[in-house]
Design a protein around this motif. Structure first.
Motif, PDB file in Angstrom:
ATOM      1  N   ASP A  43     -35.842  55.356  13.372  1.00 15.09           N
ATOM      2  CA  ASP A  43     -35.501  54.494  14.518  1.00 15.09           C
ATOM      3  C   ASP A  43     -35.735  53.029  14.184  1.00 15.09           C
ATOM      4  O   ASP A  43     -34.948  52.158  14.556  1.00 15.09           O
ATOM      5  N   GLU A  99     -23.451  58.020  14.730  1.00 16.14           N
ATOM      6  CA  GLU A  99     -24.096  58.166  16.035  1.00 16.14           C
ATOM      7  C   GLU A  99     -23.767  59.488  16.702  1.00 16.14           C
ATOM      8  O   GLU A  99     -24.560  60.033  17.457  1.00 16.14           O
ATOM      9  N   LEU A 130     -19.713  54.151  11.881  1.00 17.28           N
ATOM     10  CA  LEU A 130     -20.795  54.026  12.860  1.00 17.28           C
ATOM     11  C   LEU A 130     -20.674  55.104  13.933  1.00 17.28           C
ATOM     12  O   LEU A 130     -21.666  55.727  14.336  1.00 17.28           O
ATOM     13  N   ARG A 131     -19.450  55.331  14.379  1.00 18.61           N
ATOM     14  CA  ARG A 131     -19.234  56.366  15.388  1.00 18.61           C
ATOM     15  C   ARG A 131     -19.647  57.727  14.829  1.00 18.61           C
ATOM     16  O   ARG A 131     -20.314  58.518  15.501  1.00 18.61           O
ATOM     17  N   VAL A 133     -32.879  51.839  12.020  1.00 20.67           N
ATOM     18  CA  VAL A 133     -31.644  51.607  12.777  1.00 20.67           C
ATOM     19  C   VAL A 133     -31.798  50.350  13.629  1.00 20.67           C
ATOM     20  O   VAL A 133     -30.863  49.547  13.758  1.00 20.67           O
ATOM     21  N   ASP A 187     -16.495  50.644  12.028  1.00 22.40           N
ATOM     22  CA  ASP A 187     -16.503  51.247  13.368  1.00 22.40           C
ATOM     23  C   ASP A 187     -16.424  52.769  13.273  1.00 22.40           C
ATOM     24  O   ASP A 187     -17.120  53.486  13.990  1.00 22.40           O
TER      25      ASP A 187
END
Lengths: 319, 223
Positions: free
Chosen positions: B59, B198, B194-195, B62, B191
């Motif tokens: 965490d 996540e 990253l998607r 990130v 993008d």
């Protein structure tokens, strides 16, 4: 199990933690403790340094020595006009002492020279006086074109093209002759010039009246392109030639070669016929009829086609 | 003489192995359960503690990545504002001096953009991120690299203009446009990566990869 058995275990754990969190980061130059190892010293963030403001050009004083030349020319209505042009000698000499750009792509800078601008604006107003009647716009334009077309043509190689009678020291000697693009006021003072000189002078005069123009460069010639939305006069016995640049139409305008001829055989009286806008066949120059010219804008600034910064989504879970 | 009690000055006598006896440990059921429970407890505590520490570190990583990308985007947004204002300036009626000033401003923006992208590239590329975010980090660094290249070409174009080499200026602008398109492609990759990081999903293939693969299929069909 007694306390004396637990103490060595705890001591060992403490030693391991100290080594992992303090000693190792200290040895490797990493931040101490439970923080990300990604932070690196990157120095101070850059600061934007704006460019210097536009310098104000030093005006040439009018009360010093001046070069004067009178022009006699025929206007579009057939009337003969006379126009006197006065140029500060200091400005003329400054131009003569300025090295020339060998790259024709930057010759538009001559037409737009800030120092020549007041003289060109004044001359353009006298040749083509402002009028409230928009229908007279075409006549104003043609009077400027006629004025320049009637300035005698002379090649850069000829000493007669220069008022001093000798070639300027910054003339560019090339394998097929001499090249010396003149500032507009140089052509006015010399009273002569070749094709690029006429195109540069005409471009400067028309720009002073607000017309959008470009230089049209052929392999052995230079002319002017004037932006018009549509030019197709009923009297034209030719199809007006234009070139597209940046989505706009620039019509061919010849700066030299006003058609001179004797009124009659044996007569010394001469008459002249102008070369109309868009008429390329009347010039008699083969390259103009066969080539597609390179278009040289008077104003050039580097303009990127791509310049939009896209915003990137941030990772979730941040502060 | 008792063989189990040798004389001090006498010869060494080994004890008889069968006669060795382990001390008897009295293990009761309660003690055995307590020991087993303690062992299980220690293992559970170690596992949970390790997991918590691992999550905490991930965490933190990130969060640091978020913070650095956020700072980079804030600076790029400022540059974007300067570029937009510059490009909106009409140039069709500028004097020569104003054209020169316009290009000097262009050069100032280019130099600032080049410095900013280099600065943030150093920071973001040094981030330690969880494995899932490595693709996003790599794509973002690539985007900054391409933007840095584009700004460098802008700067070169302004330098060529200053010496009236307009052909060189145009060439540099064309190179900058190409680098800018690479930047846009890298941001699209970022993008997508990253998607995927996540959502924990597979990274979908890039459009050019799909097209290339389809093209290969077509080629195979013709063979």
């Amino acid at each position: 199990m007694e306390w004396k058995d637990v103490i060595p275990v705890i001591a060992g754990a403490v030693v391991i933690l100290v080594v992992a969190l303090v000693v190792k980061p200290a040895l490797l130059g990493e931040p101490i403790g439970l923080v990300s190892h990604g932070s690196v010293p990157a120095g101070d963030p850059p600061v934007y340094v704006s460019s210097a403001p536009v310098p104000t050009p030093t005006p040439f004083v009018d009360d010093g020595e001046a070069c004067t030349r009178n022009f006699r020319w025929t206007a579009i209505d057939g009337g003969v006009r006379t126009t006197q042009v006065t140029v500060p000698e200091a400005l003329f000499l400054a131009h003569r002492g300025t090295p020339r750009f060998s790259d024709y792509n930057s010759w538009g800078r001559y037409a737009l020279a800030d120092t020549d601008r007041p003289i060109l604006e004044d001359l353009a107003r006298r040749i083509a006086p402002p009028t409230a009647n928009p229908d007279e716009g075409y006549f104003r334009l043609m009077n400027l074109v006629f004025f320049v077309q009637q300035i005698p043509y002379d090649k850069d190689d000829n000493a007669t093209s220069y008022t001093e009678g000798v070639l300027p020291r910054h003339a560019i000697y090339m394998k097929d002759g001499v090249e010396y693009p003149k500032y507009p006021v140089e052509m006015l003072v010399d009273g002569r010039g070749d094709c690029e000189d006429a195109a540069i002078l005409m471009g400067g005069l028309l720009d002073a009246l607000g017309y959008d123009t470009v230089l049209l460069r052929y392999s052995d010639h230079m002319a002017l392109g004037i932006r018009m939305n549509e030019f197709n006069p009923y009297y034209a016995k030719y199809t007006p030639k234009y070139f597209t640049y940046g989505g706009k139409h620039y019509y061919y305008v010849e700066g030299t070669d006003f058609k001179w001829g004797n009124v009659s055989v044996g007569s010394t009286a001469i008459w002249g016929r102008p070369l109309a806008i868009g008429d390329t066949s009347g010039t008699g120059i083969p390259s103009v009829r066969s080539e597609t010219p390179q278009i040289v804008p008077l104003r050039y600034v580097p303009e990127p086609g791509e310049y939009r910064i896209r915003s990137a989504r941030l990772p979730a879970g941040g502060a | 003489m008792d063989p189990d009690s040798p004389e001090p000055s006498g010869s060494l006598k080994l004890p008889k192995l069968p006669d060795l006896k382990l001390p008897k440990i009295a293990v009761t059921r309660e003690k055995a359960l307590a020991a087993a429970g303690t062992a299980v407890f220690v293992v559970v505590v170690a596992f949970v503690g390790g997991a918590i520490l691992f999550n905490y570190t991930a965490d933190q990583q990130v969060a640091a990545f978020h913070s650095h990308v956020s700072a980079s985007e804030a600076d790029l947004s400022q540059i974007s504002g300067k570029i937009t204002a510059h490009m909106r300036t009409p140039t069709n009626d500028l004097s020569v001096a104003e054209c020169d000033a316009h290009v000097r401003e262009f050069a100032a923006i280019a130099n600032y953009g080049r410095d900013v992208t280099a600065y943030h590239r150093r920071i973001v590329s040094a981030d330690t991120v969880p494995e899932a975010y490595a693709g996003a980090q790599s794509a973002y660094v690539r985007a900054l690299d391409n933007l840095n290249r584009a700004f460098t070409f802008w700067s070169s174009a302004a330098g060529a203009y200053a010496v009236q080499d307009y052909n060189a200026a145009n060439r540099n602008i064309a190179e900058a446009d190409a680098a800018w398109r690479d930047y846009a492609a890298a941001i699209t990759d970022y993008d997508r990566e990253l998607r995927a990081a996540e959502e924990g999903a597979e990274v979908p293939p890039r459009l050019d990869e799909v097209l290339l693969r389809d093209g290969d299929d077509d080629l195979e069909g013709f063979q």
